[in-house]
Enzyme design. Structure first.
Site, mmCIF file in Angstrom:
data_model
loop_
_atom_site.group_PDB
_atom_site.id
_atom_site.type_symbol
_atom_site.label_atom_id
_atom_site.label_comp_id
_atom_site.label_asym_id
_atom_site.label_seq_id
_atom_site.Cartn_x
_atom_site.Cartn_y
_atom_site.Cartn_z
ATOM 1 N N LYS A 26 0.990 -9.475 3.168
ATOM 2 C CA LYS A 26 0.124 -9.060 4.289
ATOM 3 C C LYS A 26 0.449 -7.639 4.700
ATOM 4 O O LYS A 26 -0.427 -6.783 4.800
ATOM 5 C CB LYS A 26 0.310 -9.987 5.481
ATOM 6 C CG LYS A 26 -0.118 -9.381 6.822
ATOM 7 C CD LYS A 26 0.035 -10.332 7.959
ATOM 8 C CE LYS A 26 0.933 -9.957 9.079
ATOM 9 N NZ LYS A 26 0.857 -8.762 9.803
ATOM 10 N N ASN A 27 1.754 -7.338 4.922
ATOM 11 C CA ASN A 27 2.095 -6.043 5.509
ATOM 12 C C ASN A 27 1.977 -4.899 4.511
ATOM 13 O O ASN A 27 1.926 -3.736 4.907
ATOM 14 C CB ASN A 27 3.479 -6.104 6.157
ATOM 15 C CG ASN A 27 3.418 -6.971 7.425
ATOM 16 O OD1 ASN A 27 2.333 -7.238 7.938
ATOM 17 N ND2 ASN A 27 4.567 -7.427 7.883
ATOM 18 N N CYS A 121 0.147 -8.949 17.531
ATOM 19 C CA CYS A 121 1.019 -9.935 18.184
ATOM 20 C C CYS A 121 1.712 -9.340 19.413
ATOM 21 O O CYS A 121 2.221 -8.226 19.386
ATOM 22 C CB CYS A 121 2.077 -10.432 17.199
ATOM 23 S SG CYS A 121 1.354 -11.464 15.917
ATOM 24 N N ARG A 126 5.537 -2.261 22.014
ATOM 25 C CA ARG A 126 5.003 -1.699 20.746
ATOM 26 C C ARG A 126 4.258 -0.381 20.968
ATOM 27 O O ARG A 126 3.075 -0.250 20.671
ATOM 28 C CB ARG A 126 4.106 -2.728 20.063
ATOM 29 C CG ARG A 126 4.827 -4.045 19.805
ATOM 30 C CD ARG A 126 3.974 -5.021 19.032
ATOM 31 N NE ARG A 126 4.045 -4.734 17.582
ATOM 32 C CZ ARG A 126 3.453 -5.508 16.672
ATOM 33 N NH1 ARG A 126 2.731 -6.538 17.051
ATOM 34 N NH2 ARG A 126 3.552 -5.227 15.394
ATOM 35 N N ASP A 309 10.632 -10.604 11.295
ATOM 36 C CA ASP A 309 9.508 -11.526 11.090
ATOM 37 C C ASP A 309 9.961 -12.925 10.684
ATOM 38 O O ASP A 309 9.159 -13.862 10.725
ATOM 39 C CB ASP A 309 8.540 -10.988 10.027
ATOM 40 C CG ASP A 309 7.846 -9.735 10.504
ATOM 41 O OD1 ASP A 309 7.243 -9.038 9.681
ATOM 42 O OD2 ASP A 309 7.936 -9.439 11.705
ATOM 43 N N ARG A 401 -4.015 -15.255 10.448
ATOM 44 C CA ARG A 401 -3.974 -13.795 10.286
ATOM 45 C C ARG A 401 -3.013 -13.407 9.183
ATOM 46 O O ARG A 401 -3.195 -12.383 8.528
ATOM 47 C CB ARG A 401 -3.520 -13.143 11.599
ATOM 48 C CG ARG A 401 -4.579 -13.037 12.667
ATOM 49 C CD ARG A 401 -4.152 -12.043 13.700
ATOM 50 N NE ARG A 401 -3.499 -10.932 13.056
ATOM 51 C CZ ARG A 401 -2.444 -10.289 13.578
ATOM 52 N NH1 ARG A 401 -1.963 -10.654 14.739
ATOM 53 N NH2 ARG A 401 -1.886 -9.281 12.944
#
Ligand code: EPZ
Length: 422
Positions: A26-27, A121, A126, A309, A401
């Site tokens: 994903k990242n 999230c 952030r 994560d 997601r």
């Protein structure tokens, strides 16, 4: 992301057994897809995970004027020639954190970007100050007004950039903008995650000149023109880790195929410390139980340290360890919303500052719980697989997601897991 569309039901207590293939990362996907805008030529990306974040980015590229051909689970082809837009409104950016990579990609493409602040999230404040510091160093004029970042540069000029802290997002965003800047850029204190290396490899396959990715100094020699490419993204480090933790949590025997074991070293070491048997092959990892699972101390760090994560699913696993474990979260100051939900399932957990004290219990029991963010969802799935009885997991859209067909994968390993429309 449609909140509340269905719930996940898990009846726990069954050891996961068998083999499973991990999806693309994903990242890395969310960094590589915007990078296709750095040329007018078509690019093809393979091994993308079929997740909502990928879908959201495809819709952003289409909104900007790109043509796309997406075969989920197979490939995405992007035709960026028609892209003449440089604005990405909040209705798009609120869907995912990685929407802010459009700032770097659009700056790199044409020196102009107007992108609303990202969603993503809720695990801490952030800020994006380091991203903007990087763009300014490259010569862009930056303005923040009404929740939108306005970035404009006549011609981006290479520069030396020293990040105040290690940041994956800012490292990626500066790489995207600097790839086509005039002159050389050096990023000091760069993030070293596997997806940073994957993006560098993708950009280099487009003709960029990037060296040092994976170390804390990345050198970029700007190229005016980049060309299209065909590229296969790396497997998902965090999905691999989540499946390893789920196997250990159910005392199962699971082989995870198509992964990169060297990306998993920090988790593998912790599982071995707990007494879990982990064996690595070239592109697979096997997880089997040994004896009781010992309590351990975990501290999240930037790569190659223990990934933030995996902090949340690891906390769920430690709820069943023998003894009291500590889990210290050093990256995000509010990545603890899963703790209340785990307590509903009988976990004995205390939060002191940014350290979770987890007193292992004999058994968790199923309960109705709510997902608050993507990896909290992973933690609740792991806890549900461990727990006696039925766990009902609400707000599953967060999970979609970042995990491709997670319940189908777990069901293929023998888990009693399904979804039900609300
Ligand atoms: C990326 O988030 C990932 N998201 C996160 O994964 C991951 O947890 C994180 O990197 C760390 O590995 C994506 O790749 C889309 P950071 P990012 O910039 O880029 C502070 C998941 O579950 N910071 O490395 O936002 C920041 O507040 C997600 O897949 C600033 O202060 O993380 C944090 O405390 C969750 N100013 C720390 O740095 C900035 O300008 C690390 O953040 C940027 C960051």
């Amino acid at each position: 992301m449609m909140p509340g569309k269905d719930k996940m039901l898990i009846t726990g207590g069954k050891p996961l057994m068998g083999e499973i293939s991990v999806s693309g990362g994903k990242n890395t996907a969310v960094a590589v897809i915007p990078a296709t805008l750095l040329t007018d030529e078509p690019s093809t990306i393979e091994n993308l995970p079929d997740i909502d974040d990928v879908q959201a980015l495809i819709e952003i590229l289409q909104y900007l004027g790109a043509k796309t051909e997406y075969v989920p689970g197979h490939h995405l082809k992007v035709y960026p020639q028609g892209v003449n837009g440089h604005q990405v409104p909040f209705e798009f950016t609120k869907r995912l954190r990685a929407s802010y990579y459009l700032l770097g990609a659009l700056l790199g493409r044409g020196g102009h970007a107007e992108v609303a602040y990202p969603g993503g999230c809720d695990i801490g404040s952030r800020p994006i100050d380091q991203h903007l510091k990087g763009f300014s160093a490259l010569g862009a004029a930056i303005e923040e007004r009404g929740g939108i970042v306005y970035a404009k540069a006549g011609m981006l000029q290479g520069a030396d950039i020293f990040f105040d802290m290690v940041t994956v997002g800012a490292t990626i965003n500066v790489m995207l903008a600097a790839a086509r800047a005039t002159g050389n850029t050096i990023i000091y204190n760069a993030a070293k995650e596997p997806h940073i290396v994957d993006l560098a490899n993708f950009l280099n396959s487009m003709g960029a000149r990037i060296k040092g990715a994976g170390t804390d100094v990345i050198r970029i020699s700007g190229r005016q023109e980049l060309h299209g490419t065909t590229y296969t993204v790396i497997p998902d480090q965090i999905e691999t880790g989540t499946l390893m933790i789920a196997a250990a949590a159910t005392r199962g025997d699971v082989t995870i195929r198509g992964c990169i074991p060297t990306h998993m070293e920090s988790l593998t070491a912790k599982l071995l410390e707990m007494g879990v048997r982990v064996t690595e092959n070239d592109d697979s990892i096997r997880v089997r139980p040994q004896y009781e699972q010992r309590a351990v101390n975990v501290k999240t760090q930037v790569y190659p340290g223990f990934p933030t994560d995996l902090q949340q699913p690891m906390t769920a696993l430690l709820c069943g360890a023998n003894g009291t474990s500590t889990v210290c979260e050093t990256i995000f100051e509010q990545r603890f919303k899963h703790l209340d939900e785990l307590r509903r399932m009988g976990a004995h957990i205390k939060l002191v500052d940014r350290t979770v004290l987890v007193e292992g219990v004999h058994e968790l029991y199923g309960a109705p719980v709510v997902v608050t963010d993507l990896r909290a969802g992973a933690a609740l799935i792991v806890a549900g697989l461990m727990a006696k009885g039925l766990t009902e997991i609400y707000e599953t859209s967060y999970i979609d997601r970042g995990y491709e067909r997670i319940e189908a994968k777990l069901r293929s390993l023998g888990a009693d897991i399904r979804r039900e429309k609300l």
